[in-house]
Design an enzyme around this catalytic site. Sequence first.
Site, short mmCIF file in Angstrom:
data_model
loop_
_atom_site.label_atom_id
_atom_site.label_comp_id
_atom_site.label_asym_id
_atom_site.label_seq_id
_atom_site.Cartn_x
_atom_site.Cartn_y
_atom_site.Cartn_z
N ALA A 49 5.50 2.16 -1.07
CA ALA A 49 6.32 1.45 -1.97
C ALA A 49 6.26 2.26 -3.32
O ALA A 49 6.97 2.01 -4.42
CB ALA A 49 5.88 -0.04 -2.37
N LEU B 19 3.96 3.47 -5.05
CA LEU B 19 2.94 2.98 -6.20
C LEU B 19 1.45 3.59 -5.72
O LEU B 19 0.55 3.25 -6.20
CB LEU B 19 2.58 1.43 -5.89
N ASP C 178 -1.31 11.29 -9.22
CA ASP C 178 -1.68 10.09 -8.60
C ASP C 178 -3.25 10.00 -8.58
O ASP C 178 -3.98 8.76 -9.12
CB ASP C 178 -1.17 9.75 -7.17
#
Length: 380
Positions: free
Chosen positions: A119, A121, A168
């Site tokens: 997604a 994320l 990330d």
Amino acid sequence: MEISEHFHSTFGYSPTLISGAPGRVNLIGEHIDYNGGDVLPFAISELARAAFGARTDSKIRLASSQFPGEIIEADTHILTPLYGQMWSRYILGVFWAVGSARLAHGFDIYIDSSVPIGAGLSSSAAVEASVAYGLNEYFHWNMSMPDLARICQKAENDFVGMPCGIMDQSIALMATEGHALLLDTRTLASQQIPFDLAHHGLELLVIDTRVHHELVDGGYAERRDSCEKAAEILGVATLREISREEFESRKSELDATTYLRAHHAVTEIERVHRAVDALAAGEFEELGELLNQSHHSLRDEFTVSCPELDCAVETANAHGALGARMIGGGYGGSAIALIKSVDAENIKLKIEGAFAKSGFIEPHFFTALPSAGAQIIQQG
Ligand code: ADP
Ligand code: MG
């Protein structure tokens, strides 16, 4: 079911350590982490959890709630890139990047994550960071968070084969609640930036389009190559090292596509710093405008948006958002919208309606609140 129960029913004993690491939203600075610029991500409250059980031999056994019915077996001494099922490589890759010399024995590991996969994320870095953080704690390595982030990146780059940047993994490990992280992707120097939207009656709505379009041209690698090519032609290590003025003055040295890709990167790097200034001054209208500029640049210059993301952004803006943009790699995944809390229900309804009208699948929504980074959830 709790992760410790999952672990017990899979491996027949109780875990000795449970660690966790969050997914993230990047407020601004998209496709910048491989261009040497600063980025401004924050952690969300959704977490990947990793439950560890120590073994006496060098074996690793892995299971995940999100990939039920499979137990992957490996050995810390004979790991080679691309070993195992795709999902297990994000975990085995961390063991491989750490190196067998540091691992006194193997583990049984159970993963359970609430970060939605694919997604935008960063479910992948959440898993890697939860495992790396847990190992660091278990063995008392006392490695720094930037060192752990580099191990996770190496796992994803070289073991999984995904040429991702360092953002990330860094935010999953270094986040603090109520803050975004201004992160220099060259040095991993970082600064916590207060980011308390609720105090201003605002929130950040995440719209998960639940689509992922495959591109024929190998989208991410092509964009990355274009940026690296531009830097090489312009004689700089990364696009971070060139001012916007100089970049514009040397436009003729780049072919049209390379110019557009690099133009996104150079202007986006600038927007990150303007966003930090806007946050410091409490100028949320300005922050919203920067989100819009970022989206336009990603859509028109980097060309990584898609109809669903554009629809989410346009509909949010048409119904009172201060600004909105796609996040993540692109071609699907999620968009964010900076909105007044009072408008949240109406904006969600309007986006749902617009998606239905366009024949898109139903989007998912959630509110992103700046949350804590990697942590030990249970020990002993
Ligand atoms: P994202 O934007 O969510 O990080 P990626 O494609 O980078 O998307 O990573 C998704 C992949 O990470 C999954 O397909 C899977 O291989 C791995 N992954 C994510 N969450 C889990 C999990 N809970 N258990 C095992 N593997 C996971
Ligand atoms: Mg990922």
